[in-house]
Design an enzyme around this catalytic site. Structure first.
Site, short mmCIF file in Angstrom:
data_model
loop_
_atom_site.label_atom_id
_atom_site.label_comp_id
_atom_site.label_asym_id
_atom_site.label_seq_id
_atom_site.Cartn_x
_atom_site.Cartn_y
_atom_site.Cartn_z
CE LYS A 176 -1.86 3.02 1.93
NZ LYS A 176 -1.76 4.49 1.56
CB SER A 230 3.39 9.27 11.44
OG SER A 230 2.34 8.61 11.14
CD GLU A 232 1.73 10.86 15.51
OE1 GLU A 232 2.25 10.64 14.29
OE2 GLU A 232 2.31 11.29 16.47
CD GLU A 251 12.37 0.30 10.29
OE1 GLU A 251 12.87 1.27 10.89
OE2 GLU A 251 13.24 -0.84 10.27
CB CYS A 285 12.57 8.19 9.13
SG CYS A 285 13.75 7.17 8.13
CD GLU A 384 9.76 12.38 12.27
OE1 GLU A 384 8.79 11.91 12.38
OE2 GLU A 384 10.42 11.67 11.74
P1 NAD Z 1 1.76 8.38 7.77
O1 NAD Z 1 2.08 7.47 8.90
O2 NAD Z 1 1.07 9.43 7.70
O3 NAD Z 1 1.47 7.55 6.51
C1 NAD Z 1 2.49 6.25 6.29
C2 NAD Z 1 1.47 5.00 5.39
O4 NAD Z 1 0.50 4.96 6.33
C3 NAD Z 1 1.01 5.78 4.13
O5 NAD Z 1 0.92 4.92 3.23
C4 NAD Z 1 -0.69 6.15 4.91
O6 NAD Z 1 -1.60 6.24 3.70
C5 NAD Z 1 -0.79 4.91 5.49
N1 NAD Z 1 -1.79 5.24 6.67
C6 NAD Z 1 -2.33 6.27 7.35
N2 NAD Z 1 -3.33 6.09 8.00
C7 NAD Z 1 -3.46 4.83 8.04
C8 NAD Z 1 -4.16 3.70 8.80
N3 NAD Z 1 -5.16 4.34 9.77
N4 NAD Z 1 -4.24 2.57 9.02
C9 NAD Z 1 -3.13 1.87 7.99
N5 NAD Z 1 -2.25 2.74 7.20
C10 NAD Z 1 -2.44 4.03 7.25
O7 NAD Z 1 3.28 8.61 7.25
P2 NAD Z 1 3.73 9.59 6.24
O8 NAD Z 1 3.65 11.18 6.69
O9 NAD Z 1 3.46 9.15 5.14
O10 NAD Z 1 5.56 9.49 6.62
C11 NAD Z 1 6.25 10.28 7.27
C12 NAD Z 1 6.68 9.70 8.55
O11 NAD Z 1 7.26 8.33 8.30
C13 NAD Z 1 7.72 10.32 9.41
O12 NAD Z 1 7.20 10.08 10.92
C14 NAD Z 1 8.78 9.58 9.22
O13 NAD Z 1 9.65 9.76 10.29
C15 NAD Z 1 8.28 8.23 9.08
N6 NAD Z 1 9.36 7.58 8.34
C16 NAD Z 1 10.07 6.45 9.00
C17 NAD Z 1 10.91 5.79 8.19
C18 NAD Z 1 11.66 4.65 8.86
O14 NAD Z 1 12.38 3.89 8.07
N7 NAD Z 1 11.96 4.78 10.25
C19 NAD Z 1 11.40 6.03 6.99
C20 NAD Z 1 10.55 7.10 6.46
C21 NAD Z 1 9.64 7.55 7.02
#
Ligand code: NAD
Length: 485
Positions: A176, A230, A232, A251, A285, A384
């Site tokens: 996804k 994220s 959350e 992650e 991240c 962050e």
């Molecule tokens: P996000 O959590 O908003 O979204 C991530 C993914 O989750 C997207 O595909 C989104 O559509 C999906 N999603 C959203 N709500 C959901 C739900 N209720 N159930 C299931 N899936 C859902 O994060 P973002 O804004 O896309 O990315 C930024 C965040 O990702 C930052 O916090 C960053 O630090 C983190 N990140 C971590 C790593 C790592 O390897 N540790 C790498 C890249 C990004």
């Protein structure tokens, strides 16, 4: 632009393009123009995708030998390399990142497939010497069907990072992608087909998180989940996984510090400190988003950083500047909210707002910014920001530096800058983070380096050999091996 001129990206399920009744517009972050529309999947498409993955797993992929899986993964790497320029251009269009960074992403994506193609042939279990007359050993088996939910910042790299070990290990996958940047992940569908991956081994369901993402996380027929995003949403995904008792890799985010000690020639750290917070406009991240610096070198180091930040070029990713736009208006506004607090609580040394000039038009740009005199009471110290914002704090002792480093609840990475080998070792052991870099800062490291957050930065490990183990499970076999007397 008329609808007819907008490329459409459908879901890909069991090798077929599956359109949906509703669509999501994809914008170019450098000018806010619509460049594509993608299918808006929901529970129905997710169900079909999991079914397709299950079918291919049970009928084909679980019986493929490691050599066969390795060959297919090597071929995927070859196709990725052959199409690197096309993929990089698409990644830049979709995410706004500078073209040279997208080219690196395409190359790294190929490296993941090569690395796990090599590693899977060497994967084996253990023999266990338990007692005479009993032979025990372990098998490493694939889980079955894995769900992968990824973010928008490094879509191609992260898709490859999570899919390559899963597929090499013999799992079938449902991916996804993020709604803000789904295009290169969707392009993977024809890349794996061209490479000969069995139909249905990889299915891709774009859509919103609350619809497609939530449906995937809660699907009762998954065997494993991997989430990057994220904190959350990570909580929501883990809650869903708890209901189906499915192991989950998380992650999540970070607030990773550089610790610059007084014995180090601070000027040598400048290029990597700058890169670590401005690569992809800080939307990384493991961005080095905090600078913890000894009081005695603070002025010299911050002055040098300010000079570098002022010289950075900003513009559309296609023109390959140092820094492109942020991903969306929402993300830009979020970062600007933090900057408003930073202006109130700290000292803005450079940047602090949106760059001025016609060249930036409707794009989602934010200036590279240094906030000085940030302390643990400030929200910008702890949260962050996910933008090009470096928060600077001073310390007077090593213990104080560690206290500042660990004041946040994240634990993804840290950079340590010291010439003293004892201090380097002590800090490497002491810091509760998943990756420690000494006298360098390769955010997220290489393909070979295991990467996983401590504390609230996540659970489990991706990258390196560790990830291959994570996508296999351990079965124990104990054989009674005594001849009857
Ligand atoms: P996000 O959590 O908003 O979204 C991530 C993914 O989750 C997207 O595909 C989104 O559509 C999906 N999603 C959203 N709500 C959901 C739900 N209720 N159930 C299931 N899936 C859902 O994060 P973002 O804004 O896309 O990315 C930024 C965040 O990702 C930052 O916090 C960053 O630090 C983190 N990140 C971590 C790593 C790592 O390897 N540790 C790498 C890249 C990004």
């Amino acid at each position: 632009m008329s609808d007819a001129s907008i490329p459409e990206y459908t879901a890909v399920i069991a090798g077929k393009q599956v359109p949906t009744a509703r669509w999501i517009d994809v914008l170019d972050p450098s000018n806010a123009r619509r460049v594509a529309r993608v299918a808006r999947c929901g529970p129905e498409e997710v169900r079909a995708a999991v079914e397709a993955a299950r079918h291919t797993y049970e009928t084909v992929w679980r019986f493929a030998t490691p050599v066969d899986r390795s060959r297919v993964c090597h071929r995927i790497a070859e196709v990725l390399r052959a199409r690197r320029e096309e993929l990089a251009a698409l990644e830049t269009l979709d995410t706004g990142k500078p073209l040279s960074q997208s080219l690196v992403d395409a190359d790294v994506a190929a490296r993941y497939f090569d690395f796990y193609a090599n590693a899977v042939e060497a994967l084996g279990g253990e023999t266990i010497q338990q007692q005479p007359g009993r032979l025990a050993f372990t098998l490493r088996e694939p889980y079955g069907v894995c769900g992968h939910i990824i973010p928008w910042n490094y879509p191609l790299q992260i898709a490859a990072r999570t899919l390559a070990p899963a597929l090499a290990a013999g799992n079938c996958c449902v991916l996804k992608p993020a709604e803000d940047a789904p295009l290169t992940s969707l392009r993977l569908a024809d890349i794996v087909e061209e490479a000969g991956l069995p139909t249905g081994a990889l299915n891709i369901v774009p859509g919103y998180g609350a619809e497609a993402g939530a449906a995937l996380a809660a699907h009762p027929d998954l065997d494993r989940l991997a989430f990057t995003g994220s904190r959350e949403v990570g909580e929501a995904v883990m809650t869903a996984a708890a209901r189906t008792i499915v192991p989950v890799t998380l992650e999540l985010g970070g607030k990773s510090p550089h610790l610059v000690l007084p014995d180090f020639d601070a000027a040598r750290a400048v290029p990597q400190i700058v890169e670590s917070i401005t690569e992809h406009a800080g939307q990384n991240c493991s961005a080095g988003s905090r600078l913890l610096v000894h009081r005695s070198v603070h002025d010299e180091l911050v002055d040098a950083l300010v000079e570098r930040f002022r010289a950075l070029t900003i513009g559309p990713g296609a023109s390959d500047p140092d820094m492109g736009p942020l991903i969306s208006a929402r993300q830009r506004d979020r970062v600007l909210g933090y900057l408003a607090e930073g202006r109130r609580d700290a000292v803005v040394r450079v940047g602090g707002g949106v760059p001025e000039g016609d060249a930036y038009g409707e794009g989602f740009y934010v200036e590279p910014t240094i906030l000085d005199q940030v302390t643990p009471e400030h929200r910008v110290f702890n949260e962050e920001i996910f933008g090009p914002v470096l928060c600077v704090s001073v310390f007077d002792s090593l213990e104080e530096a560690v206290g500042l480093a660990e004041h946040t609840t994240y634990g993804l990475a840290a950079g340590v800058w010291t010439s003293d080998v004892t201090t380097a070792h002590w800090l490497a052991q002491r810091l509760r983070v998943g990756q420690v870099f000494v006298n360098n800062y390769s955010a997220a490291g290489g393909v070979e380096l295991p990467f996983g957050g401590y504390r609230r930065s996540g659970i489990g490990v991706e990258k390196g050999l560790e990830a291959l183990r994570e996508y296999t499970r351990c079965k124990t076999v104990a054989i009674h091996a005594e001849l009857p007397s």
